[in-house]
Motif scaffolding. Structure first.
Motif, PDB file in Angstrom:
ATOM      1  N   ASP A 154       0.802  -1.224   0.000  1.00 34.43           N
ATOM      2  CA  ASP A 154       0.000   0.000   0.000  1.00 34.43           C
ATOM      3  C   ASP A 154       0.837   1.277   0.000  1.00 34.43           C
ATOM      4  N   ASP A 155       2.137   1.181  -0.325  1.00 32.78           N
ATOM      5  CA  ASP A 155       2.922   2.398  -0.552  1.00 32.78           C
ATOM      6  C   ASP A 155       2.688   2.799  -2.009  1.00 32.78           C
ATOM      7  N   ASP A 156       1.462   3.307  -2.259  1.00 32.36           N
ATOM      8  CA  ASP A 156       1.025   3.539  -3.637  1.00 32.36           C
ATOM      9  C   ASP A 156       1.827   4.633  -4.335  1.00 32.36           C
ATOM     10  N   VAL A 157       2.278   5.626  -3.582  1.00 35.55           N
ATOM     11  CA  VAL A 157       3.049   6.720  -4.190  1.00 35.55           C
ATOM     12  C   VAL A 157       4.380   6.191  -4.704  1.00 35.55           C
ATOM     13  N   PHE A 158       5.050   5.387  -3.884  1.00 42.07           N
ATOM     14  CA  PHE A 158       6.335   4.798  -4.291  1.00 42.07           C
ATOM     15  C   PHE A 158       6.135   3.854  -5.474  1.00 42.07           C
TER      16      PHE A 158
END
Length: 288
Positions: free
Chosen positions: A244-248
């Motif tokens: 869920d580190d969607d930005v990365f």
């Protein structure tokens, strides 16, 4: 079932020979231009890594063409070059990447417990793994195949032919799960190179995993093994990162697409796996 001690010792010797052979072959290391003072959103993983000036990447150390440890202790291969491209966009030079060996069974745990920042290790994207980590990519599409002795004395042409026979694969891998459906007697270990000695001495009749890994093992041992060349799965290789580190994840996907467009992805392939395999078309990334 694990390998017995005698087989494991012989296999470790084989791993050493693989490493020596790879270095003798002069694996190339393209120099990536490093971004100067890149700017990222405060609080993002990219900002933290750029500020630290280093990144820890998990990869395989025993897979010719993709991730193989050389005599200097540094891994070389296509996965390694993909890691260098990502690091360069963070402003991190290749010398400041910390490489950590990952095997199939510890990739998700290493991401979850923070041992590594990302994993690039012939890592198939699948829904089960997505329950605990996230994936960027894919950056390559492989397919599972079968490695046999040169001349194929058992006449194996596909997975249906290994039912009831001893077959080696890696514990915790997608390959192990896929071949189990065909009913072989599975002998598992922690690395694919550890399957080679059992194949040599007849303890198993075949080794199975992705075709590109098998091609690398055959290339490193000329005249001993051959790939059946009948892939029976599609294996999209992705870059594992914290769930869920969607930005990365989105940022890594952007980097991959830029590398497709400007030729860095093709250069990475040509200088590593491309020594043996044709240049493929880069796959579309899956922005799920």
């Amino acid at each position: 079932m694990g390998l017995n001690r005698g087989i494991a010792a012989a296999a470790l010797a084989a791993v050493g020979l693989l490493g020596l052979s790879a270095c003798a072959g002069g694996a190339t290391e393209p120099a990536e231009p490093v971004a100067e003072a890149p700017e990222f959103e405060a609080g993002s993983t990219m900002a933290a890594l750029a500020e630290a000036g280093t990144i820890t990447i998990g990869t395989k150390f025993d897979q010719p063409l993709f991730g193989l440890q050389g005599l200097d202790g540094e891994p070389v291969g296509f996965d390694v070059e993909i890691g260098k491209i990502i690091a360069s966009e963070l402003g991190i030079a290749a010398d400041n990447i910390e490489w950590v060996e990952t095997v199939s069974a510890n990739r998700e745990p290493f991401i979850e417990n923070g041992t590594v920042d990302i994993v690039i290790a012939t890592y198939t994207i699948n829904d089960t793994r997505k329950e605990v980590i996230s994936f960027a990519g894919p950056y390559y599409l492989a397919g599972q195949d079968i490695l046999v002795l040169e001349g194929n004395p058992e006449g194996i042409t596909g997975p249906e032919d290994v039912a009831g026979k001893n077959v080696c694969s890696v514990a915790g891998s997608t390959s192990e799960q896929n071949i189990a459906e065909y009913g072989p007697n599975l002998i598992t270990t922690d690395t694919y190179s550890n399957c080679l000695e059992p194949l040599r001495n007849g303890a198993v009749v075949a080794v199975t995993t992705d075709n590109v890994i098998l091609a690398g093992l055959a290339d490193q041992n000329p005249g001993e093994f051959e790939v059946v060349n009948n892939a029976f799965t599609s294996e999209p290789y992705g870059i594992g990162l914290t769930r869920d580190d969607d930005v990365f994840r989105s940022w890594i996907n952007d980097v991959l697409e830029e590398a497709y467009a400007d030729g860095r992805w093709a250069d990475a392939w040509t200088s590593t796996a491309g020594v043996v395999l044709d240049l493929p078309e880069p796959p579309a990334v899956d922005r799920y």
